[in-house]
Design a protein around this motif. Structure first.
Motif, PDB file in Angstrom:
ATOM      1  N   THR A   1      42.313  33.063  36.182  1.00  0.00           N
ATOM      2  CA  THR A   1      43.694  32.686  35.926  1.00  0.00           C
ATOM      3  C   THR A   1      44.575  33.902  35.657  1.00  0.00           C
ATOM      4  O   THR A   1      45.784  33.796  35.681  1.00  0.00           O
ATOM      5  CB  THR A   1      43.788  31.723  34.723  1.00  0.00           C
ATOM      6  N   ASP A   2      43.967  35.065  35.405  1.00  0.00           N
ATOM      7  CA  ASP A   2      44.752  36.276  35.209  1.00  0.00           C
ATOM      8  C   ASP A   2      45.415  36.655  36.529  1.00  0.00           C
ATOM      9  O   ASP A   2      44.850  36.465  37.596  1.00  0.00           O
ATOM     10  CB  ASP A   2      43.869  37.434  34.746  1.00  0.00           C
ATOM     11  N   ARG A   3      46.590  37.238  36.429  1.00  0.00           N
ATOM     12  CA  ARG A   3      47.317  37.583  37.647  1.00  0.00           C
ATOM     13  C   ARG A   3      46.800  38.844  38.308  1.00  0.00           C
ATOM     14  O   ARG A   3      46.606  38.882  39.501  1.00  0.00           O
ATOM     15  CB  ARG A   3      48.796  37.731  37.346  1.00  0.00           C
ATOM     16  N   ALA A   4      46.606  39.920  37.540  1.00  0.00           N
ATOM     17  CA  ALA A   4      46.150  41.174  38.119  1.00  0.00           C
ATOM     18  C   ALA A   4      45.381  41.980  37.084  1.00  0.00           C
ATOM     19  O   ALA A   4      45.559  41.814  35.882  1.00  0.00           O
ATOM     20  CB  ALA A   4      47.341  41.974  38.634  1.00  0.00           C
ATOM     21  N   VAL A   5      44.540  42.841  37.604  1.00  0.00           N
ATOM     22  CA  VAL A   5      43.723  43.706  36.769  1.00  0.00           C
ATOM     23  C   VAL A   5      43.959  45.132  37.245  1.00  0.00           C
ATOM     24  O   VAL A   5      43.995  45.387  38.449  1.00  0.00           O
ATOM     25  CB  VAL A   5      42.223  43.344  36.908  1.00  0.00           C
TER      26      VAL A   5
ATOM     27  N   ARG B   1      46.258  47.957  40.943  1.00  0.00           N
ATOM     28  CA  ARG B   1      46.171  46.559  40.511  1.00  0.00           C
ATOM     29  C   ARG B   1      45.537  45.706  41.600  1.00  0.00           C
ATOM     30  O   ARG B   1      45.897  45.802  42.763  1.00  0.00           O
ATOM     31  CB  ARG B   1      47.546  46.050  40.144  1.00  0.00           C
ATOM     32  N   VAL B   2      44.593  44.881  41.166  1.00  0.00           N
ATOM     33  CA  VAL B   2      43.918  43.956  42.073  1.00  0.00           C
ATOM     34  C   VAL B   2      43.919  42.580  41.429  1.00  0.00           C
ATOM     35  O   VAL B   2      44.125  42.450  40.219  1.00  0.00           O
ATOM     36  CB  VAL B   2      42.460  44.398  42.366  1.00  0.00           C
ATOM     37  N   SER B   3      43.692  41.572  42.224  1.00  0.00           N
ATOM     38  CA  SER B   3      43.593  40.223  41.662  1.00  0.00           C
ATOM     39  C   SER B   3      42.332  40.129  40.814  1.00  0.00           C
ATOM     40  O   SER B   3      41.359  40.854  41.030  1.00  0.00           O
ATOM     41  CB  SER B   3      43.545  39.181  42.781  1.00  0.00           C
ATOM     42  N   ALA B   4      42.360  39.229  39.858  1.00  0.00           N
ATOM     43  CA  ALA B   4      41.180  39.010  39.017  1.00  0.00           C
ATOM     44  C   ALA B   4      39.999  38.565  39.871  1.00  0.00           C
ATOM     45  O   ALA B   4      38.858  38.972  39.622  1.00  0.00           O
ATOM     46  CB  ALA B   4      41.490  37.984  37.934  1.00  0.00           C
TER      47      ALA B   4
ATOM     48  N   TYR C   1      38.622  41.638  41.522  1.00  0.00           N
ATOM     49  CA  TYR C   1      37.968  42.461  40.504  1.00  0.00           C
ATOM     50  C   TYR C   1      36.576  41.917  40.184  1.00  0.00           C
ATOM     51  O   TYR C   1      35.606  42.677  40.107  1.00  0.00           O
ATOM     52  CB  TYR C   1      38.824  42.514  39.242  1.00  0.00           C
ATOM     53  N   ASN C   2      36.480  40.629  40.012  1.00  0.00           N
ATOM     54  CA  ASN C   2      35.181  40.006  39.737  1.00  0.00           C
ATOM     55  C   ASN C   2      34.209  40.202  40.897  1.00  0.00           C
ATOM     56  O   ASN C   2      33.025  40.475  40.689  1.00  0.00           O
ATOM     57  CB  ASN C   2      35.350  38.529  39.408  1.00  0.00           C
ATOM     58  N   ALA C   3      34.701  40.088  42.127  1.00  0.00           N
ATOM     59  CA  ALA C   3      33.861  40.300  43.301  1.00  0.00           C
ATOM     60  C   ALA C   3      33.418  41.761  43.396  1.00  0.00           C
ATOM     61  O   ALA C   3      32.268  42.056  43.740  1.00  0.00           O
ATOM     62  CB  ALA C   3      34.613  39.893  44.570  1.00  0.00           C
TER      63      ALA C   3
END
Length: 81
Positions: free
Chosen positions: A5-9, A51-54, A57-59
């Motif tokens: 649900t976070d927008r960016a990391v 900045r990347v999408s959450a 980032y998880n992937a």
């Protein structure tokens, strides 16, 4: 770990490069596994994109076998002893 649900990391590019190299992965191989252009990984590593999408980032953490996702955060929280 950032939630979906976070927008960016914000990614720490130097840490990304070091971990990728320690894992013996080439930029093109990582990019292919993550279904992105290799230039995207290069931009992340050299800091021109941070900045990347959450979800991405998880992937990325999963692909690099990173257990503690804080290691790639640009503004990682302090470790509590």
């Amino acid at each position: 770990m950032p939630s979906k649900t976070d927008r960016a990391v914000e990614v720490h590019g130097f840490a990304l490069r070091e971990i990728r190299e320690l894992r013996g992965r080439k930029v093109v191989d990582l990019a292919t596994a993550l279904d992105v252009d290799r230039s995207y990984i290069t931009h992340l590593e050299n800091g021109s994109k941070r900045r990347v999408s959450a979800e991405f980032y998880n992937a990325l953490c999963a692909e690099l076998l990173i257990r503690d996702s804080r290691v790639l955060l640009a503004n990682a929280p302090e470790r509590v002893a």
